[in-house]
Design a protein around this motif. Structure first.
Motif, PDB file in Angstrom:
ATOM      1  N   PRO A 190      46.197  51.913  39.761  1.00 40.28           N
ATOM      2  CA  PRO A 190      47.508  51.611  40.346  1.00 40.28           C
ATOM      3  C   PRO A 190      47.411  50.805  41.649  1.00 40.28           C
ATOM      4  N   HIS A 191      48.560  50.342  42.074  1.00 40.01           N
ATOM      5  CA  HIS A 191      48.652  49.580  43.324  1.00 40.01           C
ATOM      6  C   HIS A 191      48.067  50.369  44.494  1.00 40.01           C
ATOM      7  N   ASP A 192      48.245  51.698  44.484  1.00 41.89           N
ATOM      8  CA  ASP A 192      47.730  52.541  45.582  1.00 41.89           C
ATOM      9  C   ASP A 192      46.219  52.376  45.743  1.00 41.89           C
ATOM     10  N   THR A 193      45.503  52.288  44.620  1.00 42.57           N
ATOM     11  CA  THR A 193      44.049  52.117  44.685  1.00 42.57           C
ATOM     12  C   THR A 193      43.685  50.782  45.301  1.00 42.57           C
ATOM     13  N   LEU A 194      44.387  49.723  44.908  1.00 40.79           N
ATOM     14  CA  LEU A 194      44.117  48.410  45.502  1.00 40.79           C
ATOM     15  C   LEU A 194      44.369  48.430  46.999  1.00 40.79           C
ATOM     16  N   MET A 195      45.379  49.187  47.428  1.00 38.79           N
ATOM     17  CA  MET A 195      45.668  49.276  48.859  1.00 38.79           C
ATOM     18  C   MET A 195      44.583  50.058  49.607  1.00 38.79           C
ATOM     19  N   SER A 196      44.024  51.072  48.942  1.00 36.78           N
ATOM     20  CA  SER A 196      42.914  51.805  49.560  1.00 36.78           C
ATOM     21  C   SER A 196      41.720  50.881  49.753  1.00 36.78           C
ATOM     22  N   TYR A 197      41.412  50.081  48.734  1.00 32.03           N
ATOM     23  CA  TYR A 197      40.316  49.111  48.855  1.00 32.03           C
ATOM     24  C   TYR A 197      40.634  48.083  49.939  1.00 32.03           C
ATOM     25  N   ARG A 198      41.818  47.510  49.867  1.00 30.27           N
ATOM     26  CA  ARG A 198      42.185  46.454  50.816  1.00 30.27           C
ATOM     27  C   ARG A 198      42.086  46.941  52.259  1.00 30.27           C
ATOM     28  N   SER A 199      42.576  48.146  52.510  1.00 27.83           N
ATOM     29  CA  SER A 199      42.546  48.686  53.870  1.00 27.83           C
ATOM     30  C   SER A 199      41.134  49.001  54.334  1.00 27.83           C
ATOM     31  N   ALA A 200      40.214  49.236  53.383  1.00 24.61           N
ATOM     32  CA  ALA A 200      38.851  49.627  53.744  1.00 24.61           C
ATOM     33  C   ALA A 200      38.010  48.462  54.238  1.00 24.61           C
ATOM     34  N   PHE A 201      38.358  47.232  53.864  1.00 26.16           N
ATOM     35  CA  PHE A 201      37.528  46.086  54.219  1.00 26.16           C
ATOM     36  C   PHE A 201      37.793  45.632  55.658  1.00 26.16           C
ATOM     37  N   VAL A 202      37.476  46.500  56.590  1.00 24.76           N
ATOM     38  CA  VAL A 202      37.778  46.225  57.999  1.00 24.76           C
ATOM     39  C   VAL A 202      36.789  45.258  58.638  1.00 24.76           C
ATOM     40  N   SER A 203      35.625  45.067  58.037  1.00 28.32           N
ATOM     41  CA  SER A 203      34.597  44.197  58.615  1.00 28.32           C
ATOM     42  C   SER A 203      34.426  42.895  57.840  1.00 28.32           C
ATOM     43  N   ALA A 204      35.241  42.680  56.815  1.00 26.04           N
ATOM     44  CA  ALA A 204      35.071  41.513  55.953  1.00 26.04           C
ATOM     45  C   ALA A 204      35.304  40.219  56.720  1.00 26.04           C
ATOM     46  N   HIS A 205      34.527  39.198  56.369  1.00 28.38           N
ATOM     47  CA  HIS A 205      34.698  37.869  56.969  1.00 28.38           C
ATOM     48  C   HIS A 205      36.029  37.264  56.539  1.00 28.38           C
ATOM     49  N   SER A 206      36.391  37.463  55.265  1.00 28.30           N
ATOM     50  CA  SER A 206      37.702  37.045  54.776  1.00 28.30           C
ATOM     51  C   SER A 206      38.102  37.955  53.630  1.00 28.30           C
ATOM     52  N   LEU A 207      39.410  38.073  53.415  1.00 30.87           N
ATOM     53  CA  LEU A 207      39.924  38.915  52.344  1.00 30.87           C
ATOM     54  C   LEU A 207      41.065  38.190  51.650  1.00 30.87           C
ATOM     55  N   THR A 208      40.925  37.973  50.350  1.00 33.97           N
ATOM     56  CA  THR A 208      41.950  37.323  49.545  1.00 33.97           C
ATOM     57  C   THR A 208      42.442  38.317  48.508  1.00 33.97           C
ATOM     58  N   HIS A 209      43.754  38.541  48.469  1.00 34.45           N
ATOM     59  CA  HIS A 209      44.343  39.483  47.517  1.00 34.45           C
ATOM     60  C   HIS A 209      45.283  38.708  46.599  1.00 34.45           C
ATOM     61  N   ARG A 210      45.043  38.773  45.303  1.00 30.60           N
ATOM     62  CA  ARG A 210      45.860  38.090  44.318  1.00 30.60           C
ATOM     63  C   ARG A 210      46.364  39.079  43.271  1.00 30.60           C
ATOM     64  N   ILE A 211      47.545  38.807  42.730  1.00 31.35           N
ATOM     65  CA  ILE A 211      48.133  39.641  41.678  1.00 31.35           C
ATOM     66  C   ILE A 211      48.357  38.780  40.437  1.00 31.35           C
ATOM     67  N   VAL A 212      47.893  39.271  39.295  1.00 34.70           N
ATOM     68  CA  VAL A 212      48.134  38.587  38.028  1.00 34.70           C
ATOM     69  C   VAL A 212      49.465  39.106  37.495  1.00 34.70           C
ATOM     70  N   ASP A 213      50.496  38.285  37.583  1.00 38.47           N
ATOM     71  CA  ASP A 213      51.849  38.696  37.206  1.00 38.47           C
ATOM     72  C   ASP A 213      51.914  39.094  35.734  1.00 38.47           C
ATOM     73  N   GLY A 214      52.529  40.250  35.485  1.00 36.57           N
ATOM     74  CA  GLY A 214      52.755  40.711  34.121  1.00 36.57           C
ATOM     75  C   GLY A 214      51.525  41.223  33.398  1.00 36.57           C
ATOM     76  N   ALA A 215      50.374  41.233  34.052  1.00 35.27           N
ATOM     77  CA  ALA A 215      49.123  41.595  33.383  1.00 35.27           C
ATOM     78  C   ALA A 215      48.921  43.100  33.327  1.00 35.27           C
ATOM     79  N   ASP A 216      48.282  43.573  32.257  1.00 39.14           N
ATOM     80  CA  ASP A 216      47.859  44.962  32.180  1.00 39.14           C
ATOM     81  C   ASP A 216      46.414  45.070  32.672  1.00 39.14           C
TER      82      ASP A 216
END
Length: 256
Positions: A190-216
């Motif tokens: 779920p989206h919650d898991t992606l947010m847990s990952y996204r929030s964890a990358f506090v030391s990353a040089h760059s972070l790109t988050h993309r969503i595949v619309d309508g995808a399972d």
């Protein structure tokens, strides 16, 4: 790109003739694909072939419990599969054409989870995670297939941080570039898991988050597959090939 020349001798019918071996002075980035639970390397092969054309050495493989080792499906653990990934990484990093300091890992679902754990054990410069799954730290040596599905569903909806989970802890230490790809209609991660990952990358040089619309979760439609491939190729081109151009200004891939 720097060019290296080496004088060599060729032995022919007891005689010696001179030659010169000319090769690129630099090695290529390596890219390692890690499939999800229940998947196989076949899904990654087309993308690997496409990205190889950008000037990279790509590697796909089957985790234990899949394809030829499917008989182990009921007994293989996360520990076993992390060992598989470590072995695959070491083989790729040791390839004579690969720059061991320029390795990207691309993991999907369970493979994304394993890829984050790999970053704590090996040098990874770029990390792409498509719908990365999340698992609790306990029961590490329990067969993966035996983990409680409902408990997993509930766990993945929690707001978790690096102190709560080993994989998220590895993410917090990762200092490279990250791509996170989410499926809009995912019933497993779920989206919650992606947010847990996204929030964890506090030391990353760059972070790109993309969503595949309508995808399972599995990217079942051809449109979803194409959309993800386009996202991944664009990111690899920007990060991996862009970094190589910065280092070797005269470098150009074969398609340029």
């Amino acid at each position: 790109m720097a060019i290296e020349s080496e004088n060599i001798e060729l032995r022919v019918q007891g005689e010696s003739i001179a030659g010169t071996l000319v090769s690129p002075g630099s090695r290529m980035p390596g890219i390692l694909f890690v499939h999800g639970w229940g998947g196989s390397q076949q899904r990654d092969l087309a993308r690997a072939r496409q990205i190889t054309g950008l000037g990279c050495v790509c590697m796909t493989f089957d985790l234990r419990g899949h394809e030829k080792t499917a008989s182990q499906r009921l007994t293989v653990t996360r520990e076993h599969n992390l060992d598989d990934l470590l072995a695959a990484y070491d083989l790729l990093a040791g390839h004579p054409s690969v720059d061991p300091g320029a390795i990207a890992v691309i993991g999907s679902s369970y493979g994304g989870y394993l890829a984050t754990l790999l970053t704590a054990r090996r040098t990874v410069k770029w990390l792409a995670l498509r719908v990365p799954a999340l698992y609790w730290d306990d029961e590490w040596n329990m067969p993966k297939q035996g983990l409680d599905r409902q408990r997993l569903n509930d766990y993945r909806r929690l707001a978790l941080g690096p102190a709560d989970n080993r994989a998220l802890g590895a993410c917090a230490e990762f200092a490279g570039d990250v791509l996170l790809v989410e499926s809009e209609q995912d019933d497993y991660v779920p989206h919650d898991t992606l947010m847990s990952y996204r929030s964890a990358f506090v030391s990353a040089h760059s972070l790109t988050h993309r969503i595949v619309d309508g995808a399972d979760h599995a990217l079942s439609s051809e449109e979803s597959q194409k959309a993800y491939s386009a996202m991944l190729t664009a990111w690899v081109s920007e990060m991996v090939i862009g970094a190589r151009l910065d280092r070797y200004p005269h470098y150009a891939p074969w398609y340029a």
